[in-house]
Enzyme design. Structure first.
Site, PDB file in Angstrom:
ATOM      1  N   ASP A 126       0.839  -1.203   0.000  1.00  0.00           N
ATOM      2  CA  ASP A 126       0.000   0.000   0.000  1.00  0.00           C
ATOM      3  C   ASP A 126       0.870   1.248   0.000  1.00  0.00           C
ATOM      4  O   ASP A 126       2.028   1.209   0.419  1.00  0.00           O
ATOM      5  CB  ASP A 126      -0.870   0.039   1.268  1.00  0.00           C
ATOM      6  CG  ASP A 126      -2.072  -0.896   1.182  1.00  0.00           C
ATOM      7  OD1 ASP A 126      -2.318  -1.472   0.112  1.00  0.00           O
ATOM      8  OD2 ASP A 126      -2.772  -1.033   2.200  1.00  0.00           O
ATOM      9  N   ARG A 176      -1.930  -0.398  -8.419  1.00  0.00           N
ATOM     10  CA  ARG A 176      -3.295  -0.028  -8.023  1.00  0.00           C
ATOM     11  C   ARG A 176      -3.348   1.502  -8.060  1.00  0.00           C
ATOM     12  O   ARG A 176      -2.513   2.167  -7.457  1.00  0.00           O
ATOM     13  CB  ARG A 176      -3.619  -0.498  -6.609  1.00  0.00           C
ATOM     14  CG  ARG A 176      -4.937   0.084  -6.085  1.00  0.00           C
ATOM     15  CD  ARG A 176      -5.049   0.019  -4.570  1.00  0.00           C
ATOM     16  NE  ARG A 176      -5.092  -1.329  -4.082  1.00  0.00           N
ATOM     17  CZ  ARG A 176      -4.660  -1.675  -2.856  1.00  0.00           C
ATOM     18  NH1 ARG A 176      -4.167  -0.765  -2.045  1.00  0.00           N
ATOM     19  NH2 ARG A 176      -4.738  -2.915  -2.465  1.00  0.00           N
TER      20      ARG A 176
HETATM   21  P1  FDA Z   1     -14.146  10.111  -3.995  1.00  0.00           P
HETATM   22  O1  FDA Z   1     -13.598  10.321  -2.628  1.00  0.00           O
HETATM   23  O2  FDA Z   1     -14.179  11.273  -4.937  1.00  0.00           O
HETATM   24  O3  FDA Z   1     -15.564   9.478  -3.864  1.00  0.00           O
HETATM   25  C1  FDA Z   1     -16.388   9.222  -4.980  1.00  0.00           C
HETATM   26  C2  FDA Z   1     -17.709   8.668  -4.501  1.00  0.00           C
HETATM   27  O4  FDA Z   1     -17.470   7.393  -3.921  1.00  0.00           O
HETATM   28  C3  FDA Z   1     -18.373   9.446  -3.370  1.00  0.00           C
HETATM   29  O5  FDA Z   1     -19.159  10.491  -3.866  1.00  0.00           O
HETATM   30  C4  FDA Z   1     -19.203   8.375  -2.698  1.00  0.00           C
HETATM   31  O6  FDA Z   1     -20.357   8.115  -3.439  1.00  0.00           O
HETATM   32  C5  FDA Z   1     -18.302   7.171  -2.807  1.00  0.00           C
HETATM   33  N1  FDA Z   1     -17.435   7.042  -1.603  1.00  0.00           N
HETATM   34  C6  FDA Z   1     -16.117   7.334  -1.516  1.00  0.00           C
HETATM   35  N2  FDA Z   1     -15.651   7.049  -0.283  1.00  0.00           N
HETATM   36  C7  FDA Z   1     -16.704   6.580   0.417  1.00  0.00           C
HETATM   37  C8  FDA Z   1     -16.872   6.121   1.749  1.00  0.00           C
HETATM   38  N3  FDA Z   1     -15.864   6.072   2.608  1.00  0.00           N
HETATM   39  N4  FDA Z   1     -18.113   5.727   2.119  1.00  0.00           N
HETATM   40  C9  FDA Z   1     -19.143   5.730   1.245  1.00  0.00           C
HETATM   41  N5  FDA Z   1     -19.053   6.168  -0.022  1.00  0.00           N
HETATM   42  C10 FDA Z   1     -17.853   6.574  -0.437  1.00  0.00           C
HETATM   43  N6  FDA Z   1      -5.338   5.488  -0.558  1.00  0.00           N
HETATM   44  C11 FDA Z   1      -4.003   5.642  -0.341  1.00  0.00           C
HETATM   45  O7  FDA Z   1      -3.538   6.775  -0.180  1.00  0.00           O
HETATM   46  N7  FDA Z   1      -3.187   4.547  -0.334  1.00  0.00           N
HETATM   47  C12 FDA Z   1      -3.647   3.277  -0.577  1.00  0.00           C
HETATM   48  O8  FDA Z   1      -2.859   2.324  -0.569  1.00  0.00           O
HETATM   49  C13 FDA Z   1      -5.032   3.119  -0.809  1.00  0.00           C
HETATM   50  N8  FDA Z   1      -5.591   1.888  -1.067  1.00  0.00           N
HETATM   51  C14 FDA Z   1      -6.904   1.786  -1.470  1.00  0.00           C
HETATM   52  C15 FDA Z   1      -7.426   0.572  -1.900  1.00  0.00           C
HETATM   53  C16 FDA Z   1      -8.717   0.503  -2.422  1.00  0.00           C
HETATM   54  C17 FDA Z   1      -9.250  -0.809  -2.914  1.00  0.00           C
HETATM   55  C18 FDA Z   1      -9.515   1.694  -2.501  1.00  0.00           C
HETATM   56  C19 FDA Z   1     -10.893   1.667  -3.096  1.00  0.00           C
HETATM   57  C20 FDA Z   1      -9.017   2.878  -2.017  1.00  0.00           C
HETATM   58  C21 FDA Z   1      -7.723   2.947  -1.504  1.00  0.00           C
HETATM   59  N9  FDA Z   1      -7.227   4.168  -1.023  1.00  0.00           N
HETATM   60  C22 FDA Z   1      -5.862   4.259  -0.788  1.00  0.00           C
HETATM   61  C23 FDA Z   1      -8.132   5.288  -0.707  1.00  0.00           C
HETATM   62  C24 FDA Z   1      -8.252   6.296  -1.856  1.00  0.00           C
HETATM   63  O9  FDA Z   1      -7.052   7.033  -1.980  1.00  0.00           O
HETATM   64  C25 FDA Z   1      -9.415   7.273  -1.590  1.00  0.00           C
HETATM   65  O10 FDA Z   1      -9.180   7.987  -0.409  1.00  0.00           O
HETATM   66  C26 FDA Z   1     -10.773   6.591  -1.473  1.00  0.00           C
HETATM   67  O11 FDA Z   1     -10.880   5.534  -2.369  1.00  0.00           O
HETATM   68  C27 FDA Z   1     -11.913   7.570  -1.777  1.00  0.00           C
HETATM   69  O12 FDA Z   1     -11.775   8.051  -3.079  1.00  0.00           O
HETATM   70  P2  FDA Z   1     -12.701   7.599  -4.328  1.00  0.00           P
HETATM   71  O13 FDA Z   1     -11.782   7.225  -5.425  1.00  0.00           O
HETATM   72  O14 FDA Z   1     -13.663   6.568  -3.952  1.00  0.00           O
HETATM   73  O15 FDA Z   1     -13.357   8.970  -4.789  1.00  0.00           O
END
Ligand code: FDA
Length: 298
Positions: A126, A176
């Site tokens: 990660d 990823r």
């Molecule tokens: P964004 O935050 O813009 O959200 C888009 C939409 O997704 C929201 O409007 C909502 O609908 C939904 N959503 C997002 N988060 C939600 C929540 N917590 N609860 C409910 N709905 C939610 N980061 C990092 O810095 N290092 C890492 O190693 C990882 N590893 C990782 C693995 C996996 C499988 C995922 C999915 C994410 C990570 N992350 C991570 C976290 C990533 O950087 C980020 O903070 C989150 O995924 C939220 O961003 P989104 O891409 O979902 O978009």
């Protein structure tokens, strides 16, 4: 503002004690965290596998600060690998680098990768805050020369990420792609969501076109749609990449994508240190806090 408060509260001992000892909040946390022990994560994995989803197990352990703790944490990961092999569940593992001297950290990562290599199980390192980016990439790139089953994570919010993605693509390392979960200074990271999203889409295109089985990790439906369209328009097979989403978040979307034939990997956290993880998920979407608190007060 609320996000910053929640990230601050993630460090607050009184709230932590309330949340981890209160039966209702512990129960509700199970929506986002599989449990405190590996067996619970295996059960959750079996259910997800039956629904056509792959899993990445993430052990939420104590912070590691010395050699003894590092050996114990590595042993926990090795136990997870053994369990994946013995139970036949469809899972790989995600780990965080330990906050110890680089040689000691590498020694433990090497031991783990040797073990994973025997089983051909993939290990993802990660990505944490920017202070660790260089060290993480350095370790991954060197380990990858020996073990092909290791990959890492790139955060689209960082200005450096395009160059890093190019280097990882050139060496065939699996990436990823995420937006980035840490608050970073504006000198090194984009601050506007629209810029981070645009950067994500650009990196997604590079990875889909030239990367080695990238993981498109997001809950953002617009970006997921853009990924599907890009793959369709460029004749990129659904088998050439996977979507990755967090356990318990946008389950509707997870199931929809599986039904459409896309590979979906669910990141399943488990372990004793689940409170900071839960608070980070609250900070990303404060509506989750209402869900947790309303159940706690019932
Ligand atoms: P964004 O935050 O813009 O959200 C888009 C939409 O997704 C929201 O409007 C909502 O609908 C939904 N959503 C997002 N988060 C939600 C929540 N917590 N609860 C409910 N709905 C939610 N980061 C990092 O810095 N290092 C890492 O190693 C990882 N590893 C990782 C693995 C996996 C499988 C995922 C999915 C994410 C990570 N992350 C991570 C976290 C990533 O950087 C980020 O903070 C989150 O995924 C939220 O961003 P989104 O891409 O979902 O978009």
């Amino acid at each position: 503002m609320l996000r910053d408060t929640l990230l601050y509260l993630a460090q607050n001992d009184s709230l932590r004690n309330f949340v981890i000892t209160n039966r209702a909040t512990r129960g509700v946390s199970r929506r986002f965290v599989a449990g405190e022990v590996l067996d619970e994560a295996v059960e959750v994995t079996r259910v997800l596998n039956k629904r056509g989803m792959h899993v990445a197990l993430d052990h939420l352990g104590e912070n590691v600060t010395d050699a003894k703790e590092a050996r114990a944490a590595t042993q926990d990961f090795i136990t997870a690998l053994d369990t994946i092999k013995q139970t036949g569940i469809d899972a790989n593992i995600s780990i965080k680098l330990m906050d110890i001297s680089q040689p000691l950290c590498e020694e433990n990562v090497h031991r783990l990768l040797e073990h994973a290599h025997k089983y051909s199980i993939f290990v993802r390192i990660d990505m944490e805050a920017s202070a660790y980016t260089e060290q993480t990439l350095d370790i991954v790139l060197r380990m990858h020369q020996q073990f092909e089953h290791v990959g890492t994570v790139i955060q689209s919010c960082l200005y450096r990420s395009k160059k890093d993605v190019e280097q990882l693509i050139a060496q065939g390392v699996r990436v990823r792609l995420v937006k980035g979960a840490y608050k970073e200074p504006k000198t090194i990271a984009m601050q506007e969501k629209s810029d981070v999203d645009l950067s994500y889409v650009q990196l997604m295109m590079m990875l889909l076109s030239r990367g080695n089985y990238p993981g498109i990790a997001t809950q953002d439906e617009a970006i997921i749609n853009a990924t599907c369209k890009y793959a369709r328009d460029h004749g990129i097979s659904k088998e050439a990449f996977e979507f990755q989403m967090l356990y318990g978040i946008r389950r509707d979307l997870q199931e929809k994508l599986v039904a459409q034939g896309y590979n979906m990997r669910i990141y399943v956290p488990y372990g004793s240190q689940w409170y900071p993880y839960l608070m980070r998920r609250m900070a990303e979407r404060p509506a989750n806090l209402v869900f947790v608190m309303s159940n706690a007060l019932r």
